[in-house]
Scaffold this motif. Structure first.
Motif, mmCIF file in Angstrom:
data_model
loop_
_atom_site.group_PDB
_atom_site.id
_atom_site.type_symbol
_atom_site.label_atom_id
_atom_site.label_comp_id
_atom_site.label_asym_id
_atom_site.label_seq_id
_atom_site.Cartn_x
_atom_site.Cartn_y
_atom_site.Cartn_z
ATOM 1 N N PRO A 196 0.826 -3.637 2.710
ATOM 2 C CA PRO A 196 1.168 -3.716 4.142
ATOM 3 C C PRO A 196 2.021 -2.527 4.548
ATOM 4 O O PRO A 196 2.849 -2.038 3.767
ATOM 5 C CB PRO A 196 1.967 -5.021 4.250
ATOM 6 N N PRO A 197 1.859 -2.055 5.773
ATOM 7 C CA PRO A 197 2.787 -1.017 6.263
ATOM 8 C C PRO A 197 4.166 -1.609 6.484
ATOM 9 O O PRO A 197 4.312 -2.807 6.729
ATOM 10 C CB PRO A 197 2.148 -0.565 7.570
ATOM 11 N N LEU A 198 5.167 -0.765 6.400
ATOM 12 C CA LEU A 198 6.536 -1.236 6.624
ATOM 13 C C LEU A 198 6.799 -1.529 8.087
ATOM 14 O O LEU A 198 7.666 -2.333 8.411
ATOM 15 C CB LEU A 198 7.547 -0.203 6.118
ATOM 16 N N VAL A 199 6.061 -0.862 8.973
ATOM 17 C CA VAL A 199 6.167 -1.134 10.398
ATOM 18 C C VAL A 199 4.775 -1.413 10.933
ATOM 19 O O VAL A 199 3.789 -0.815 10.498
ATOM 20 C CB VAL A 199 6.828 0.030 11.183
ATOM 21 N N VAL A 200 4.679 -2.363 11.840
ATOM 22 C CA VAL A 200 3.414 -2.748 12.457
ATOM 23 C C VAL A 200 3.610 -2.778 13.964
ATOM 24 O O VAL A 200 4.506 -3.470 14.439
ATOM 25 C CB VAL A 200 2.954 -4.130 11.948
ATOM 26 N N PRO A 201 2.768 -2.021 14.715
ATOM 27 C CA PRO A 201 1.758 -1.059 14.291
ATOM 28 C C PRO A 201 2.398 0.103 13.522
ATOM 29 O O PRO A 201 3.537 0.490 13.784
ATOM 30 C CB PRO A 201 1.136 -0.580 15.597
ATOM 31 N N ASN A 202 1.617 0.684 12.617
ATOM 32 C CA ASN A 202 2.166 1.681 11.705
ATOM 33 C C ASN A 202 2.086 3.082 12.306
ATOM 34 O O ASN A 202 1.004 3.596 12.546
ATOM 35 C CB ASN A 202 1.416 1.652 10.381
ATOM 36 N N VAL A 203 3.241 3.686 12.549
ATOM 37 C CA VAL A 203 3.288 5.051 13.074
ATOM 38 C C VAL A 203 4.119 5.962 12.181
ATOM 39 O O VAL A 203 4.414 7.102 12.550
ATOM 40 C CB VAL A 203 3.874 5.061 14.508
ATOM 41 N N ILE A 204 4.463 5.492 10.979
ATOM 42 C CA ILE A 204 5.278 6.308 10.078
ATOM 43 C C ILE A 204 4.401 7.364 9.419
ATOM 44 O O ILE A 204 3.351 7.054 8.844
ATOM 45 C CB ILE A 204 5.970 5.432 9.016
ATOM 46 N N ASP A 205 4.837 8.597 9.483
ATOM 47 C CA ASP A 205 4.116 9.722 8.903
ATOM 48 C C ASP A 205 4.176 9.627 7.372
ATOM 49 O O ASP A 205 5.252 9.459 6.797
ATOM 50 C CB ASP A 205 4.760 11.024 9.382
ATOM 51 N N GLU A 206 3.011 9.725 6.723
ATOM 52 C CA GLU A 206 2.953 9.640 5.261
ATOM 53 C C GLU A 206 3.792 10.729 4.603
ATOM 54 O O GLU A 206 4.289 10.544 3.501
ATOM 55 C CB GLU A 206 1.501 9.739 4.794
ATOM 56 N N SER A 207 3.936 11.876 5.271
ATOM 57 C CA SER A 207 4.739 12.943 4.669
ATOM 58 C C SER A 207 6.222 12.590 4.684
ATOM 59 O O SER A 207 7.001 13.120 3.887
ATOM 60 C CB SER A 207 4.508 14.258 5.422
ATOM 61 N N PHE A 208 6.612 11.705 5.594
ATOM 62 C CA PHE A 208 8.011 11.268 5.670
ATOM 63 C C PHE A 208 8.253 10.076 4.756
ATOM 64 O O PHE A 208 9.259 10.014 4.057
ATOM 65 C CB PHE A 208 8.365 10.912 7.116
ATOM 66 N N TRP A 209 7.335 9.106 4.764
ATOM 67 C CA TRP A 209 7.505 7.886 3.978
ATOM 68 C C TRP A 209 6.132 7.484 3.434
ATOM 69 O O TRP A 209 5.408 6.738 4.084
ATOM 70 C CB TRP A 209 8.083 6.775 4.844
#
Length: 895
Positions: free
Chosen positions: A517-530
């Motif tokens: 699962p993503p940590l935030v939903v909807p998921n907008v966290i950049d993979e390069s950041f997290w």
């Protein structure tokens, strides 16, 4: 004795039944007790009447169920309307109740082919953001016949506001809300018949702004255009005329519509809105003056969804209480309450080109606006005057978290329109959920704590359940909701909103190859950041939240729908070590924001993150075994039950000493072991409880737990027989404690125990919010232990009433609108040791009452107000003393 009266039926978990996206909506009805209602009234059967067109269908079922019973008729079709009423049979004579009032259910557009509209955007594509809002318009002539029914089906890539003939359509804000746009896009349905003029020209006008779709989202400046880089409108107006011979009249978005730039120059979630009145076309909602053509684009291949969640609305208006002039000469308005929403200017007149800027913040620091916790979010709205009076203006497509507003460009000394307390008002915005739970007690500061948690929920349940509403974040963090969901589902009716959010979670989760699962939903966290990797406590929401909703509302379909998410996470998402507990080389957020963690290291907890993760893993494995059994998945139930026993045994070997103590020896570790039943031997559990009590006393009753431990520590102390220590922690006033922020003037729950330091300065940590509901999860203990009510079986059909007084609290009052009706529980201590309980149980349900100081239990049905009395010394063991070295004397700092 008369039977109770069934209330108007409701449908699925939908707030109204209008525009529902379900062909066979389940039906529910609650009961209102009348004076002299038959005692212990239970339903034995029910009748349902369904009117579809010109035919009436009648159905009789022998069943005690009144919650989410199956739709009895043939499935509904798109746009179809049906009327439904119910009556029940019950009591000793099995007599029928009165018929309920009629309820109406109406389907939205259930299939993609029902949509004839095309997505439209402005003719010229903007090259970079922020995107300037766009206005769309279409003029059409209706036949000269009475409008029988008119519906506007509408959505946008962005957020919209529609008008027909100059009148606003609906009262929704930030519509259609935030979803995982790549997978699901909400649409709204409005009844617009009263706005149309038959036989005349009509104009439909819609303004579309970025909303969450194209704006900047995320940390460290965030990212723009996560979902798309063009604003678009997708709408379909359908009108049925009264006279025969007229086919339905339709106006759908296509290239014949016109578009124009808005007078709003920019409108962003984080940075706010800029409106230039000099560029306004006062008649843009009705005029036929030529605009630019529009351009058709492909609507993303996303599911068009009729949401079950209520819309975001303005639910309250708060007036400022003080005008402050800061040491630097700035003008700041204090609204007296940290809230979420927008400021409306009632009236002001300034020369053309004059700018008024509203800057928002939650606190003052050094008597100036405290904007540092906003990080890079500007959180400001600006209006540029055209030289004439501005009346009743507010930003249309943004929201802010604030108590204080700095007003630049307008002062109390202005000659034309001086700034006064009546010049502006704050409009509170949130998803307009139905309030269901109330709590109060004899302790004013405890009441304030509960009120603060309520305000924090209101501020953070805005389209999605967010972590904070003010800074450059405002994301749907899973861990925050996981710990607060039981409290949320008491305060408000949440299954529609949280059920919709869970559909975004499962869609995004199962798109990951390992079902993480993503940590935030909807998921907008950049993979390069997290980068995506599994996290206990946060990801465990996949199992815990559906279970919480099932416990609150008895809806087994939530479990069934989310079941693939649960097994996907547990079987593929959890990163396991050789012992099938968590891989201890993986970083865990764990007991995030432990009070001893340095401001710049919020994950530096006293409790090992892997221990927290393993405790949760044992717990959720046991939950999934129970869920599998409920769903009839017997093979899976046996598998997860065996896995639960094996993992529990390995946890005990790894972490629990023969005496029952935890290797971690922290309040969080001990509390999780007690609440999750990780001991098999009662003597070991008792030893863990005694050790927890000792640690609490050593800590002088200050909070020593973070995200994982705080929601459970008072439950653990109570379960272990140390309820007075739980009350003592509740009433502690030195930092860190629940009462410290209240002493500091808090009106919402803070992210950190010391978001504001004792000297009035803001905590230097980057993550410092003054509106986070997670640490307010203590109110679940207030409801369950102080108020004394909790569900004994899913859906509150059977209720446990077990208040346990303590501390200096001498009375409590709790009211909860259960799915069956209104539950009221009031108690007080009289004459020193006499415990008086007054209880009202709704019809078709029962309560098992356990009185303090009395052995055994009493079962109470719906027999009006019942009074029960016992003898109980609530001051025994109060106040407990801290454990300190003998040369020091512990100071009592409870309130």
């Amino acid at each position: 004795m008369p039977p109770p009266i069934p209330a108007s039926p409701t449908f699925e978990q939908h707030p109204t039944g209008f525009g529902i996206g379900c062909q066979s909506p389940r039906i529910s009805w609650r009961f209102s007790a009348t004076e002299g209602t038959a005692s212990d009234w239970l339903q034995s059967a029910y009748d349902i009447e369904v009117v579809r067109g010109d035919r009436t269908e009648s159905y009789h079922e022998k069943s005690s169920e009144s919650i989410l019973v199956p739709w009895p008729s043939e499935p509904l079709q798109s746009r179809e309307i049906a009327r439904v009423r119910v009556r029940s049979y019950g009591g000793q004579d099995n007599a029928p109740t009165q018929w309920s009032a009629w309820s109406t259910v109406e389907c939205g557009l259930l299939h993609r082919e029902d949509w004839k509209a095309r997505a439209i955007t402005s003719l010229v594509k903007q090259k970079e953001g922020p995107l300037r809002p766009t206005r769309f318009r279409k003029t059409f002539t209706l036949p000269a016949s009475t409008v029988r029914r008119a519906r506007l089906y509408i959505t946008s890539l962005g957020v919209f506001q529609a008008y027909i003939n100059g009148e606003r359509v609906g009262d929704h804000c930030m519509a259609p809300g935030w979803t995982s746009y790549h997978h699901r896009l909400n649409y709204e349905v409005f009844d617009v018949g009263s706005l149309l003029k038959d036989g005349e020209d009509n104009t439909i006008a819609v303004e579309v702004s970025e909303g969450w779709y194209a704006t900047r989202l995320g940390f460290h400046g965030g990212r723009r255009f996560i979902y798309g880089d063009e604003l678009a409108l997708f709408a379909q107006l359908e009108v049925d005329m009264e006279e025969d011979g007229h086919s339905p009249f339709m106006v759908a978005t296509d290239s014949t519509w016109e578009s124009h730039e808005s007078a709003i120059i920019r409108s962003e979630i984080y940075d706010g809105e800029l409106y230039d009145a000099r560029e306004e076309q006062d008649d843009w909602k009705t005029s036929t003056t030529s605009w630019e053509p529009t351009r058709e684009i492909e609507l993303p291949q996303t599911q068009l969804v009729a949401p079950n969640a209520p819309p975001v609305r303005v639910t309250e208006v708060v007036n400022p209480i003080e005008i402050i002039r800061t040491p630097s000469g700035k003008i700041v308005l204090d609204f007296g309450q940290n809230l979420v929403g927008r400021v409306r200017i009632r009236s002001v007149k300034k020369p053309a080109g004059h700018s008024i800027v509203l800057r928002h913040a939650e606190v003052l620091e050094d008597k100036e606006l405290g904007t540092r916790p906003l990080r890079v979010a500007k959180a400001q709205d600006e209006i540029i005057s055209a030289g004439h009076e501005i009346r009743d203006w507010a930003p249309g497509y943004t929201f802010h978290g604030f108590r204080y507003v700095q007003v630049d460009g307008w002062s109390p000394e202005d000659a034309d329109t001086p700034l006064t307390l009546q010049s502006l008002a704050a409009e509170v915005m949130h998803t307009d959920l139905e309030r269901t739970g109330w709590f109060s007690c004899s302790h004013p500061m405890v009441n304030k704590l509960h009120e603060n948690a309520w305000w924090s929920m209101r501020g953070n349940f805005l389209s999605v359940p967010t972590d904070c509403p003010q800074r450059d974040e405002r994301l749907g963090w899973t861990g925050d909701l996981q710990v607060f969901a039981p409290s949320a589902s008491f305060l408000y009716r949440t299954p529609g909103m949280l059920g919709d959010w869970l559909q975004d979670l499962i869609t995004e989760q199962l798109a990951h190859p390992k079902a993480i699962p993503p940590l935030v939903v909807p998921n907008v966290i950049d993979e390069s950041f997290w980068p995506t990797f599994p996290q206990a406590v946060w990801d465990d929401i996949t199992i815990i939240l559906p279970w919480t909703l099932y416990q609150s509302y008895g809806d087994v379909e939530i479990l069934r729908r989310q079941y693939p998410s649960m097994i996907g996470y547990l079987d593929r998402g959890v990163q396991r070590g050789p012992d099938r507990l968590w891989d201890d080389t993986l970083f865990q957020l764990g007991d995030w924001l432990d009070p001893t963690a340095p401001p710049d290291q919020p994950g530096n907890s006293r409790t090992d993150g892997t221990l927290v993760a393993d405790a949760y893993l044992v717990y959720i494995t046991g939950l999934l075994a129970r869920i599998s059994s409920i769903l009839g998945e017997s093979t899976a139930a046996s598998h997860y039950e065996a896995d639960y026993r094996a993992l529990k045994s390995r946890f005990q070997t790894k972490y629990i000493s023969p005496e029952g103590l935890l290797v971690g020896d922290t309040q969080t570790a001990l509390s999780l072991a007690i609440v999750f039943d990780l001991h098999d031997d009662p003597k070991q559990a008792a030893a863990a409880g005694n050790r927890l009590a000792r640690l609490v006393r050593i800590a002088k009753f200050q909070v020593s737990t973070g995200f994982a431990g705080t929601p459970v520590i008072t439950h653990a102390l109570t379960k272990a027989g140390h309820h007075q220590l739980a009350y003592r922690m509740l009433q502690e006033s030195s930092c860190p404690s629940w009462m410290y922020p209240i002493r500091m003037g808090a009106t919402t729950i803070w992210e950190r125990w010391d978001s504001m330091l004792a000297d009035g300065s803001i905590n230097p940590g980057e993550m410092t919010s003054f509106n986070h509901y997670a640490l307010g999860s203590i109110i679940n203990w207030l409801h369950k232990t102080v108020g004394g009510v909790s569900p004994l079986e899913p859906g509150w059909r059977k209720i446990l009433v077990q208040p346990l007084p303590g501390g200096t609290i001498t009375s409590a009052d709790v009211v909860y609108e259960t799915p069956y009706g209104r539950l009221e529980c009031r108690w007080e201590i009289r004459d020193g040791d006499r415990f008086w309980l007054e209880l009202v149980v709704p019809p078709n349900s029962s309560a098992t009452v356990v009185l303090p100081g009395r052995e055994g239990e009493t079962v109470v049905g719906s027999e009006g107000k019942v009074t029960l009395v016992s003898t109980f010394d609530s001051r025994k063991g109060w106040p407990p003393k801290a454990l300190v070295p003998p040369m020091f004397e512990a100071e009592d700092t409870f309130v």
